[in-house]
Design a protein around this motif. Structure first.
Motif: not given
Length: 676
Positions: A356-361, A394-400, A261-269, A319-323
């Motif tokens: 969705g944030q439980k894993s990238s979706w 919810y940054p960097e949560t959506l995979g595609r 979760h922390i990493l998503r915010f770091l990537r978003a910035r 890729d195994g992401r929830p759709l």
């Protein structure tokens, strides 16, 4: 872009501190920049290993503008605050600057960075960007913008010349080589004997699931843990993650987010530590305020949403992401808003993102049927609000995001919403118009054939609701819709308070300048209250921490004496149940102003003489009054001579009460009352 420095050895940057030493020579004054009048250091810090050096300065610049404009503004120089972050390990220099002078009228921000070119260490990369937001400037907004752009263009060229000048000066002084920075070696026994080492090890053990992944030096993660849970990280990214987690461990009250979760915010910035920390802290506060952590346990969509909201989860992508499939073109967005309200739609969207944030979706967005009725103005406004909330939390949560069957009207919708979507998120969008999603390069590249839904020509029977028009008979009445809108506004802006007999509710506002404008707007939901405004220079418990900050509760000391420790600056106003009150007060003195609500005692009843006396409240059978309130401090220059600023901060649904208007003649110290 790479700057070769016209033959000057900017490649020193990858060896040591050449450009940095040259840059530091600009302070405290710089003859090569005549408008630079001087500077002083506000603060300075270094990391424990000496790898990061941070300096914050206050810089004075002469105003290079027409004499008339300087006379109207009343200043000959402006003050900027500049923060320099030198990272020897990463070989970067980051410079951030913003204005302090006229900050309420003009906002200027500038960012510069020096770094080693990734492919050629003989080159130094220099990037510079700036933004100018002119809110109001005495009617000279266009003139100021032209002057600022002209000066900025000149300064971009001047900055390079100054660096080259001081580099040549270093060369002339015999400095031709500076070795690269390397950390000082520390023996293991010395490291263990240093103060705080045992405490650091204890902190690492307290990190929970990631404890075994953190090395004893506090700046490394186990390679297997990274690969298994976090993906690829550079050493710098690892360091940012650990620093942010340590900071949360030391300062955050409540549950610490997981590393993912922390990493998503770091990537978003882009791993800018301060920006990521600010974004994450705001999100954690938002989650706490709106109880988002328990949303999946408490939210149950109305039956109407389950029937007409054309969205739902559907297996996984390749890729195994929830759709998640959303058939927006088949959905009656206007009907849903009129039937369940904007707030219910937002809650439903948040519940999807919580899942969705439980894993990238991955989201599959089908736009067949999208037309101009979907561009209904209130609906688009609500969509933009939802996008903003999701982007912030919810940054960097959506995979595609796979957008299929985009019709001709789609560019209009895209023009409206794309500015509100982060660039990193937009890069994950794949848009297909017509039927070109069916062949190579289409959905088959991202979804297995047996997962593609049948309405898109696939083999899977999809259970997502088909949507359709919501019957108008299910619409909320105008009164119900107005109540829903009020509740939404209240939840976003207003605070609730219960007032006990003998225990008033008080809000403190600290005013540093003599003239500011305090505005308030409140609704009495239950009981009758007396509203008053006081001024004091005494310390409060708890006291406000910064200008404009609000501390609330019962704040006055029960031993205070009216006229000695504090004074009344607004006559008491009796407010009846159901009334909406708005007003303002122009302050004359610095200090703390207290907005106070206490239970109204009818004539002949036993009234509390001391605002701080809670003895009666302890024996009272619970709350006597309840209210919703909002208050704000406006700078005097933003308010003087116009009522529009005050009117803009009051609620759009409150009405001036008879009690307020009848007592307005008794207001003192330049107060005024307005309604909308």
């Amino acid at each position: 872009m790479p700057d070769r420095g016209s033959g000057v050895a900017l490649s020193w940057w990858c060896l040591g501190s050449g450009p940095t030493d040259a840059y530091e020579k600009r302070f405290p004054t710089c003859p090569q920049i005549p408008v630079f009048l001087g500077s002083e250091v506000l603060g300075e810090s270094r990391s424990a290993d000496g790898a990061v050096h941070v300096v914050e300065r206050s810089c004075r610049l002469r105003v290079d503008a027409p004499r008339l404009l300087r006379k109207i503004a009343g200043v000959e120089h402006v003050v900027f605050v500049q923060k320099n972050v030198l990272n020897w390990r990463e070989r970067t220099l980051l410079i951030e600057a913003h204005n302090e002078t006229f900050a309420s009228r003009v906002v200027v921000k500038e960012n510069c960075s020096y770094s080693v070119h990734p492919e050629n260490e003989d080159w130094t990369c220099f990037e510079q960007s700036a933004s100018l937001d002119i809110r109001s400037f005495f009617g000279f907004e266009n003139t100021l913008e032209k002057i600022a752009m002209k000066q900025y263009t000149a300064n971009v060229k001047r900055g390079k010349e100054v660096i080259e000048h001081y580099l040549n000066e270093l060369i002339s002084q015999g400095t031709s080589h500076i070795p690269r920075w390397t950390p000082a070696p520390v023996r293991e026994e010395d490291a263990r004997s240093q103060p705080g080492s045992q405490q650091a090890e204890g902190t690492l053990r307290a990190l929970g699931p990631a404890a075994e992944a953190v090395g004893t030096d506090g700046d490394k993660l186990d390679a297997d843990y990274i690969q298994r849970c976090l993906g690829q990280l550079t050493p710098m990214q690892e360091s940012c993650l650990i620093q942010l987690r340590h900071w949360l461990q030391e300062t955050h009250r409540g549950k610490i987010p997981k590393d993912e979760h922390i990493l998503r915010f770091l990537r978003a910035r882009d791993f800018h530590l301060d920006k990521a920390r600010e974004m994450l802290c705001q999100s954690l506060s938002w989650r706490k305020q709106h109880q988002v952590d328990v949303l999946l346990q408490t939210w149950r969509p109305p039956a109407l949403l389950e029937e007409f909201y054309a969205g739902g989860w559907h297996y996984q992508d390749i890729d195994g992401r929830p759709l998640y499939i959303l058939r927006l073109g088949q959905m009656d967005t206007k009907g849903l808003m009129k039937a369940v309200g904007e707030e219910a739609l937002l809650q439903h969207v948040l519940s999807v993102n919580e899942e969705g944030q439980k894993s990238s979706w991955t989201c599959l967005l089908d736009l067949e049927g999208l037309n101009m009725r979907h561009l209904w103005r209130p609906g688009v406004k609500a969509l933009l609000r939802m996008i903003e909330v999701v982007e912030d939390n919810y940054p960097e949560t959506l995979g595609r995001l796979l957008i299929v069957r985009a019709p001709r009207v789609f560019p209009v919708l895209w023009t409206l919403v794309s500015p509100f979507i982060n660039e990193n998120t937009r890069q994950k969008f794949l848009i297909y118009s017509g039927s070109n999603y069916q062949g190579p390069g289409g959905l088959v590249d991202y979804l297995d054939k047996e997962v593609i839904p049948d309405f898109l020509g696939g083999e899977s029977v999809c259970s997502v609701p088909e949507g359709g028009l919501v019957p108008k008979s299910l619409y909320l009445t105008e009164e119900e819709q107005e109540q829903a809108d009020q509740l939404r506004l209240w939840s976003e802006t207003y605070h609730s308070a219960s007032v006990l007999r003998g225990a008033p509710h008080e809000v403190a506002l600290e005013i540093l300048e003599g003239e500011s404008v305090i505005t308030w707007d409140f609704d009495i939901l239950r009981g009758d209250v007396v509203f008053s405004l006081y001024h004091t220079k005494q310390a409060l418990k708890p006291g406000p921490r910064e200008p404009g900050a609000k501390a609330s509760g019962q704040l006055m000391d029960k031993g205070w004496v009216l006229g000695t420790d504090y004074s009344r600056v607004e006559a008491p106003l009796v407010c009846r149940e159901g009334e909406s009150i708005q007003g303002s007060h122009v302050t004359r003195w610095p200090g703390v102003y207290l907005l106070q609500w206490q239970v109204h005692s009818p004539p002949g009843s036993m009234a509390c003489s001391l605002p701080g006396d809670v003895l009666t409240a302890l024996h009272s059978p619970g709350p006597k009054c309840k209210l919703l309130y909002y208050c704000e401090v406006l700078a005097s220059e933003d308010f003087r001579g116009s009522m529009s600023s005050l009117e803009s901060c009051t609620s759009g649904f409150s009405q001036l009460s008879a009690a307020t208007s009848s007592s307005s003649s008794g207001q003192s110290q330049g107060s005024s009352l307005v309604s909308r």
